[in-house]
Design an enzyme around this catalytic site. Structure first.
Site, PDB file in Angstrom:
ATOM      1  N   HIS A  76       0.848  -1.193   0.000  1.00  0.00           N
ATOM      2  CA  HIS A  76       0.000   0.000   0.000  1.00  0.00           C
ATOM      3  C   HIS A  76       0.889   1.251   0.000  1.00  0.00           C
ATOM      4  O   HIS A  76       2.056   1.190   0.368  1.00  0.00           O
ATOM      5  CB  HIS A  76      -0.952  -0.015   1.198  1.00  0.00           C
ATOM      6  CG  HIS A  76      -0.276  -0.161   2.527  1.00  0.00           C
ATOM      7  ND1 HIS A  76       0.170  -1.363   3.027  1.00  0.00           N
ATOM      8  CD2 HIS A  76       0.057   0.759   3.456  1.00  0.00           C
ATOM      9  CE1 HIS A  76       0.738  -1.172   4.200  1.00  0.00           C
ATOM     10  NE2 HIS A  76       0.688   0.106   4.488  1.00  0.00           N
ATOM     11  N   TYR A 204      -5.887   5.471  10.555  1.00  0.00           N
ATOM     12  CA  TYR A 204      -5.851   5.973  11.931  1.00  0.00           C
ATOM     13  C   TYR A 204      -6.993   6.966  12.089  1.00  0.00           C
ATOM     14  O   TYR A 204      -7.041   7.955  11.340  1.00  0.00           O
ATOM     15  CB  TYR A 204      -4.549   6.733  12.198  1.00  0.00           C
ATOM     16  CG  TYR A 204      -3.270   5.914  12.172  1.00  0.00           C
ATOM     17  CD1 TYR A 204      -3.166   4.718  12.864  1.00  0.00           C
ATOM     18  CD2 TYR A 204      -2.138   6.374  11.491  1.00  0.00           C
ATOM     19  CE1 TYR A 204      -1.979   3.995  12.855  1.00  0.00           C
ATOM     20  CE2 TYR A 204      -0.951   5.657  11.483  1.00  0.00           C
ATOM     21  CZ  TYR A 204      -0.878   4.465  12.172  1.00  0.00           C
ATOM     22  OH  TYR A 204       0.289   3.758  12.169  1.00  0.00           O
ATOM     23  N   PRO A 296       2.644   1.544  19.759  1.00  0.00           N
ATOM     24  CA  PRO A 296       2.387   0.933  18.445  1.00  0.00           C
ATOM     25  C   PRO A 296       1.969   1.924  17.349  1.00  0.00           C
ATOM     26  O   PRO A 296       1.974   1.563  16.177  1.00  0.00           O
ATOM     27  CB  PRO A 296       1.253  -0.054  18.717  1.00  0.00           C
ATOM     28  CG  PRO A 296       0.613   0.430  19.974  1.00  0.00           C
ATOM     29  CD  PRO A 296       1.680   1.100  20.769  1.00  0.00           C
ATOM     30  N   LYS A 300       6.408   0.845  14.475  1.00  0.00           N
ATOM     31  CA  LYS A 300       7.863   0.854  14.297  1.00  0.00           C
ATOM     32  C   LYS A 300       8.594  -0.297  15.002  1.00  0.00           C
ATOM     33  O   LYS A 300       9.776  -0.539  14.726  1.00  0.00           O
ATOM     34  CB  LYS A 300       8.438   2.186  14.815  1.00  0.00           C
ATOM     35  CG  LYS A 300       8.089   3.371  13.938  1.00  0.00           C
ATOM     36  CD  LYS A 300       8.827   3.305  12.626  1.00  0.00           C
ATOM     37  CE  LYS A 300       8.264   4.227  11.587  1.00  0.00           C
ATOM     38  NZ  LYS A 300       8.446   3.757  10.223  1.00  0.00           N
ATOM     39  N   TYR A 388       7.738   8.007   8.288  1.00  0.00           N
ATOM     40  CA  TYR A 388       6.832   6.860   8.376  1.00  0.00           C
ATOM     41  C   TYR A 388       7.396   5.677   7.576  1.00  0.00           C
ATOM     42  O   TYR A 388       7.337   4.527   8.004  1.00  0.00           O
ATOM     43  CB  TYR A 388       5.435   7.240   7.875  1.00  0.00           C
ATOM     44  CG  TYR A 388       4.408   6.224   8.295  1.00  0.00           C
ATOM     45  CD1 TYR A 388       3.862   6.257   9.571  1.00  0.00           C
ATOM     46  CD2 TYR A 388       4.020   5.199   7.442  1.00  0.00           C
ATOM     47  CE1 TYR A 388       2.955   5.297   9.989  1.00  0.00           C
ATOM     48  CE2 TYR A 388       3.114   4.239   7.852  1.00  0.00           C
ATOM     49  CZ  TYR A 388       2.581   4.300   9.122  1.00  0.00           C
ATOM     50  OH  TYR A 388       1.697   3.340   9.527  1.00  0.00           O
TER      51      TYR A 388
HETATM   52  C1  PHB Z   1      -1.369  -3.513  12.962  1.00  0.00           C
HETATM   53  O1  PHB Z   1      -1.721  -3.872  11.848  1.00  0.00           O
HETATM   54  O2  PHB Z   1      -1.372  -4.292  13.935  1.00  0.00           O
HETATM   55  C2  PHB Z   1      -0.895  -2.109  13.143  1.00  0.00           C
HETATM   56  C3  PHB Z   1      -0.913  -1.229  12.084  1.00  0.00           C
HETATM   57  C4  PHB Z   1      -0.467   0.074  12.246  1.00  0.00           C
HETATM   58  C5  PHB Z   1      -0.023   0.481  13.492  1.00  0.00           C
HETATM   59  C6  PHB Z   1      -0.006  -0.404  14.557  1.00  0.00           C
HETATM   60  C7  PHB Z   1      -0.444  -1.701  14.392  1.00  0.00           C
HETATM   61  O3  PHB Z   1       0.418   1.739  13.673  1.00  0.00           O
END
Ligand code: PHB
Ligand code: APR
Length: 395
Positions: A76, A204, A296, A300, A388
């Site tokens: 992606h 997000y 999370p 990272k 990122y």
């Molecule tokens: C996940 O897919 O578990 C995941 C994705 C993005 C994040 C944290 C966890 O920032």
């Protein structure tokens, strides 16, 4: 003492960091033994994050671990931010770095690593209890552990501490040497896995009820999270309540597209930032969660474990191939530069996207302005996308 073994690098911990290190060392003619406290099935079943930086993907491919990931992973361009009352914003790694991200779960990576170690008879000792590190500042360090009630010893040249946040390695560094930096956040993430088609993007969501995240593992496996209180109990969150709360935090048209179903896993993770310095003590070298934890937000953790292992494997290979310790000497400093960059980004994203218990309307306005600035400034977008996607490994 029942048995004594010898290897070049004794690796403590059979998570992604330890297994990847052992795999790369083997490919370069360096011997290692991995000591893991838990059973193999326990390690493989742990569910963790799943977004890989382009550099992580390139490295995994380069060392022969890319086949299944390239087939099953979801490539992606970046990750979207949705914010009530504002346009969708994309952290666009593709546009600003020319490279794409990959959604591929840590569980799958761990399976691939085990398969690769098995294929060449790699030595992984599971259920190794009471691991202890000895004589780390001498040129002949050794490790002891017990298994089936027998005490065993491994003599080695170096010890790699890849045993995660709760491991023994970091605690083997004297308090007079080790400095730690820590931040606890006043909330946690409640996550679920469900066998449903995921929302098409990783998103997000920032909402006055709190943060929410839509992510994925495969075409029929979704991963969702919501911000919750630190003392939340799983029993208080039956699936139906989780889905309702998740949807309430997403824009309406997104909520309408989310396919719900029974959860197949549900867990709560506190958010913490933590760094231990230095990442070396004598012949002990720390890598991955043993030395640092990130919240999370930004995913990272695994990427940092991979970059540590990249630097550390290069250092060991240089020692055995060229009899030089240049990279070993610079390991801690170099690894920590990348660690702190990821610490800063994950802290910043956590602050941007969550609601804090003592937030004032002022704090929320600052957050809104930060997002508006991002939406309006190509330079700000480029800076965020570069971080990122992950900073390049140093030469
Ligand atoms: C996940 O897919 O578990 C995941 C994705 C993005 C994040 C944290 C966890 O920032
Ligand atoms: N002796 C032997 N093994 C140990 C000990 C010990 N005393 N203590 C812990 N371990 C093992 C754990 O059981 C675990 O399998 O070390 C392993 C460490 O693995 P991880 O915690 O997965 O850490 P790491 O390999 O550094 O991977 C980092 O994990 O937490 C996530 O977000 C993080 O994705 C990142 C990744």
């Amino acid at each position: 003492m029942s048995g004594v073994m010898r290897t070049q690098v004794a690796i403590i911990g059979g998570g992604p960091a330890g297994l990847l290190l052992s795999h790369i060392l083997h490919g370069n003619g360096v011997e290692s033994v991995v000591l893991e406290r838990r059973s193999r099935s326990h390690v493989v079943q742990r569910i963790r994050a799943g977004v890989l930086e382009p550099g992580t993907v390139e490295l995994l491919c380069k060392v022969g671990l890319g086949e299944r990931m390239m087939r099953e992973g979801h490539r992606h361009d970046g990750v979207a931010i949705r914010w009530t009352g504002r346009d969708r914003f994309l952290i666009d790694a593709k546009k600003y770095t020319g490279k794409r991200m990959m959604a591929y779960g840590q569980t799958a990576i761990t399976e691939d690593l085990y398969a690769a170690r098995d294929a060449v008879g790699g030595q992984i000792i599971h259920e190794a209890q009471n691991v202890q590190l000895h004589d780390l500042t001498s040129s002949e360090p050794f490790v002891t552990y017990s298994k089936d009630e027998q005490i065993q010893r491994i003599d080695c040249d170096y010890v790699a501490g890849c045993d995660g946040f709760h491991g023994v390695s970091r605690h083997s560094i004297p308090g007079s040497v080790l400095r730690t930096f820590e931040k606890q956040y006043p909330f946690a993430w409640l996550g679920i896995m469900s066998a449903t088609p995921p929302f098409p993007d990783i998103v997000y969501c920032h909402h006055e009820r709190g943060f929410a995240l839509a992510s994925m593992r495969s075409p029929m496996l979704s991963r969702y999270y919501i911000q919750c209180e630190v003392d939340t109990k799983l029993e208080e969150w039956p699936d139906e309540r989780f889905w309702r709360e998740l949807k309430a935090r997403c824009p309406e048209e997104m909520a309408a597209q989310i396919v719900t179903g029974p959860s197949i896993e549900k867990s709560i993770a506190p958010l913490r930032s933590f760094v231990a310095e230095p990442m070396r003590y004598g012949r002990l070298f720390l890598a991955g969660d043993a030395a640092h934890i990130v919240p999370p937000t930004g995913a990272k953790g695994l990427n940092l474990a991979v970059s540590d292992v990249y630097y550390l494997s290069r250092a060991f290979i240089e020692v055995y191939r060229e009899d030089r310790t240049r990279y070993l000497e610079s390991y801690s400093t170099m690894a920590l530069r990348r660690v702190w960059s990821a610490e800063r980004l994950s802290w910043w994203l956590t602050n941007l996207l969550h609601r804090f218990p003592n937030d004032t309307p002022f704090d929320e306005r600052i957050r809104e302005n930060q997002l508006d600035y991002l939406a309006a400034s190509k330079r700000a977008q480029a800076s965020l996308a570069e971080q990122y996607a992950g900073l390049p490994f140093e030469e």
